[in-house]
Every structure is written in structure tokens, then in C-alpha cells.
Write an enzyme that holds these catalytic residues in place. Structure first.
Site, PDB file in Angstrom:
ATOM      1  N   ASP A 246     -10.089   3.813  -3.474  1.00 32.40           N
ATOM      2  CA  ASP A 246     -10.831   2.622  -3.028  1.00 32.40           C
ATOM      3  C   ASP A 246     -12.257   2.538  -3.574  1.00 32.40           C
ATOM      4  O   ASP A 246     -12.963   3.535  -3.664  1.00 32.40           O
ATOM      5  CB  ASP A 246     -10.911   2.606  -1.497  1.00 32.40           C
ATOM      6  CG  ASP A 246      -9.561   2.317  -0.872  1.00 32.40           C
ATOM      7  OD1 ASP A 246      -8.572   2.202  -1.613  1.00 32.40           O
ATOM      8  OD2 ASP A 246      -9.514   2.199   0.361  1.00 32.40           O
TER       9      ASP A 246
ATOM     10  N   ASP B  39       0.820  -1.215   0.000  1.00 36.57           N
ATOM     11  CA  ASP B  39       0.000   0.000   0.000  1.00 36.57           C
ATOM     12  C   ASP B  39       0.856   1.268   0.000  1.00 36.57           C
ATOM     13  O   ASP B  39       2.098   1.202   0.016  1.00 36.57           O
ATOM     14  CB  ASP B  39      -0.931  -0.057   1.226  1.00 36.57           C
ATOM     15  CG  ASP B  39      -2.297   0.571   0.965  1.00 36.57           C
ATOM     16  OD1 ASP B  39      -2.413   1.386   0.041  1.00 36.57           O
ATOM     17  OD2 ASP B  39      -3.243   0.242   1.710  1.00 36.57           O
TER      18      ASP B  39
END
Ligand code: GLA
Length: 404
Positions: A203, A148
Site C-alpha cells: 500500500d 484483494d
């Protein structure tokens, strides 16, 4: 002679110091499950083992979903030497035991970290510990790493992701490398040699056509994410995929919306990473996730991402070249009402520059197989009269029958 030897040595060093990602790990888009969309930080080893059990019992594993991926919040602290440990309360048996369990079921285990100082959930990131973490993952028997991009101020993404790729390479265990940098630095342009997939957007969340504005960041619905894939298809292919984020099928959208979401992710040759609680899923969810004909479109060995051939009045017509001269065609109705649509094949004589393939409807007659109803729909010699429910798709596979 001495000089030649020196030159040879230097050349060898130069070549071997440029580490490569592990090849052959994602020739088709990876398929599996990830904990984030449903469980966020509320994960523990009982849940993950239960998911692994159900993956086998439901037939999902045999349908191709083999990765069980831990997302954020599995972490404990780093030990006195800087090695990462698992949360001792949530994962008391440790990650190696979990990995052995998952492997004993014929599945693979994925893990999550972050290029920055902390993960997005505030756990220890890999910054400064890249080689240590790669060795730890290799020792635990990890097969997949999602990496990430939180807490990365002043870090260069190209260097950070290459560093972790090199660390994984040096650790020696083939680990699929999933880059989660949200598309900020356009990884599709530079990451082909670095990762096996890269997130193209922020997201996803479980809404078909909405944006969830959190102020400093936004989560996107299925249609918003779909629109953000524009212009990226030429960067995807076997071993290196665009990742429009994990699936929300079974997480609360209507069945037609779930079906459209799944179909479009298959048309995009997207990784199929389930995000629902597969221990408790409805028959409808299962039927969507296990439609082998739709999965076959996603897993087609050519690995060519689909293209949008037309978008008009909320109806989109997508095509994806498949093996043996076949094509998938998906007609998406984005409207909140059902529509009637006449698919006039002759309007779609496409010449696809990315794949070099042409539909040649003027020359080839294809049989048309409906991939959701499983009914044959005649051939492309006749136009296809469709009635498409609201926010749903009709998806067909075309196979050449006769050349005129
Ligand atoms: C980021 C990622 C998500 C998820 C969370 C975990 O937002 O994009 O997919 O991994 O972090 O904290």
C-alpha cells in the site's frame, strides 16, 4: 461424420469452458475515485453520494474520472443462502439504489472484495462464494471490482483470480477486474488474460519519500513505490495495466510533492484513482488533478508506460512515447533542495525496445510545450535550462516539427 461432429462439439466445449475477461473495458488506464486512502472503513452512502455529486460539479467527471469505487467495509453479513448484503446502518438504501444514483450522474460504480475468507478489514471475503458474489454485483449494476488478497493462506493466486474472472464472465455484466495482490506472485507475468490491472506493490501512504513500518507489513511513500516499478513496463498496455496504487494527491503532501506524484503516475500509465476528499479540495489540488495536458499523457491511446532514461544526483529524466510521434518528458527532482539542470537533448537519443520508438533528436526537431506552466519552451534544437524546485517536476510534451 459422427466422429467429426463429436470432435467439433468437444472443441467448442473446450473453447467455451475457458472464460475470458471482458475486453475493451480499460483501453486506457481507468480513472475514478476510491474511498480507502481518505476514509478507510469510515464510509457510508451519504459520503459516497456526496462524492458522486462533487465529481460532476467540479468537472472531474468530464476530465475523465468516471468510477466511484467503494473500498473495504461496505459489507454487512451473508444472508441465510450465502448472498452478501450491504452494511444496513451505513448503506440503508442498499447498493442497487447507490448504483442507480451514481449511474444517473453519468458515473460508474465500483465495489471491493477479497479472494480470501475475510477482507483486510475483516469483512466477509468471497472465498467459496465467488459465483454468488459475481451475480450479486451484476444484479446491483456494478462496473468495477477491486479484489484483494488478505486471509488467503494456502490459496493459489493464479487460480483464485481466474476463478473470479470466470465468475464475472458467467454473470454476464462487463465488470472491470482490478487485482490487488500486491505483486507477491508477479501477476504482470501471468495476469494479462485475467485482470485489467494488477497492483505491483504494497500500500501507498501520503508521504513523498518514506516507509511506514507496521511490523508485519509496510506502507510505502511515493518515491518508494516509483522505484518498485523498475522492470515492469513491458507488461503494461491497453487492457492490462501495472497499478502502483491509488493517488494520495490532496491528502496532506506539499503541492510540489503532489504535482510530482501525479506527473509520475501519468508517466507510468498508471490507473488514476483519486484518494482524496473531493468534496473539500483546495484549488491547488484541483489544478493538479484536472490538468488536461498531463492527463492526456496518461490516457494516450498507445498505452505505453514511460521509461527512466537517466538517474543522477537525485534527478531523473523520464520519457513516454505518445501518439503522432510525440513524447512526454518529465524531469523529476527527488532532492530536498532545488536544482539547476541542463537538459541536453542529444544525450537522449533513445531506442526504446518495448515500443520500437526512437527519439532521434539528431534527426527530428521537436517543439517543447511545458505541461504545468503551459508555456512554450522553444524546440529541441536548443538545450533546456531548468531550475526544478525541491521534490517537484518539470514536464513537457515534445511534438515533431521538422525532420533534418
Ligand atoms: C489492502 C489493500 C488496500 C485497501 C485495504 C482495505 O491493504 O491493498 O488498497 O483495499 O486492503 O482493507
Amino acid at each position: 461424420m459422427k466422429n467429426t461432429l463429436l470432435l467439433f462439439t468437444l472443441l467448442t466445449l473446450a473453447v467455451s469452458s475457458h472464460a475470458q475477461k471482458f475486453e475493451g473495458l480499460a483501453q486506457t488506464p481507468p480513472m475514478g475515485w476510491n474511498s480507502w486512502n481518505k476514509f478507510a472503513c469510515n464510509i457510508d452512502e451519504t459520503i459516497i453520494r456526496g462524492i458522486a455529486d462533487r465529481m460532476v460539479e467540479t468537472g472531474l467527471r468530464d476530465a475523465g474520472y468516471v468510477y466511484i469505487n467503494l473500498d473495504d467495509c461496505w459489507h454487512g453479513q451473508r444472508d441465510s443462502l450465502g448472498f452478501i448484503t450491504a452494511d444496513p446502518v451505513k448503506f440503508p438504501s442498499g447498493i442497487k439504489a447507490l448504483s442507480d444514483y451514481v449511474h444517473s450522474k453519468g458515473l460508474k460504480l465500483g465495489i471491493y472484495s477479497d479472494a480470501g475468507r475475510t477482507t483486510c478489514g475483516g469483512r466477509p471475503g468471497s472465498f467459496g462464494h465467488e459465483y454468488q458474489d459475481a451475480i450479486t454485483y451484476a444484479r446491483w449494476g456494478i462496473d468495477y471490482l477491486k479484489y484483494d488478497w488478505c486471509a488467503t493462506d494456502n490459496i493459489n493466486p493464479v487460480g483464485a483470480y481466474q476463478l473470479m474472472r470466470d465468475a464475472l464472465r458467467a454473470a454476464g455484466r462487463p465488470i472491470l477486474f482490478s487485482m490487488c495482490e500486491w505483486g507477491h506472485s508477479k501477476p504482470w507475468i501471468w495476469a494479462k488474460e485475467t485482470g485489467h490491472l494488477w497492483r505491483t506493490t504494497g500500500d501507498i501512504y501520503n508521504c513523498f519519500d518514506c516507509v511506514d513500518d507496521h511490523g508485519s507489513w509496510k506502507a510505502f511513500g511515493v518515491m518508494q513505490i516509483l522505484d518498485m516499478q523498475e522492470g515492469l513496463r513491458q507488461y503494461a498496455g491497453p487492457g492490462h495495466w501495472n497499478d502502483p496504487d491509488m493517488l494520495e494527491v490532496g491528502n496532506g503532501m506539499a503541492v510540489n510533492q503532489d504535482r510530482a506524484h501525479f506527473s509520475m503516475w501519468c508517466m507510468l500509465a498508471a490507473p488514476l484513482i483519486l484518494g482524496n476528499d473531493i468534496r473539500n479540495m483546495s484549488q491547488e489540488t484541483k489544478d493538479i488533478l484536472m490538468n488536461k495536458d498531463v492527463i492526456a499523457v496518461n490516457q494516450d491511446v498507445l498505452g505505453i508506460q514511460g521509461l527512466k532514461a537517466e538517474a543522477k544526483n537525485g534527478v531523473e529524466v523520464w520519457f513516454k512515447p505518445l501518439v503522432n510521434g510525440d513524447w512526454a518528458c518529465c524531469i523529476l527532482n527527488r532532492n530536498k533542495e532545488a536544482v539547476n539542470y541542463d537538459l541536453i537533448w542529444q544525450r537522449f537519443n533513445l531506442d526504446d525496445e518495448v515500443s520500437g520508438r526512437s527519439t532521434e533528436f539528431y534527426k527530428i526537431i521537436y517543439t517543447v510545450q511545458n505541461l504545468w506552466t503551459k508555456k512554450p519552451e522553444g524546440t529541441t534544437a536548443k538545450n533546456l535550462r531548468l531550475s526544478i524546485p525541491a521534490q517537484d517536476v518539470v514536464m513537457v510534451r515534445l511534438s515533431p516539427k521538422v525532420k533534418k
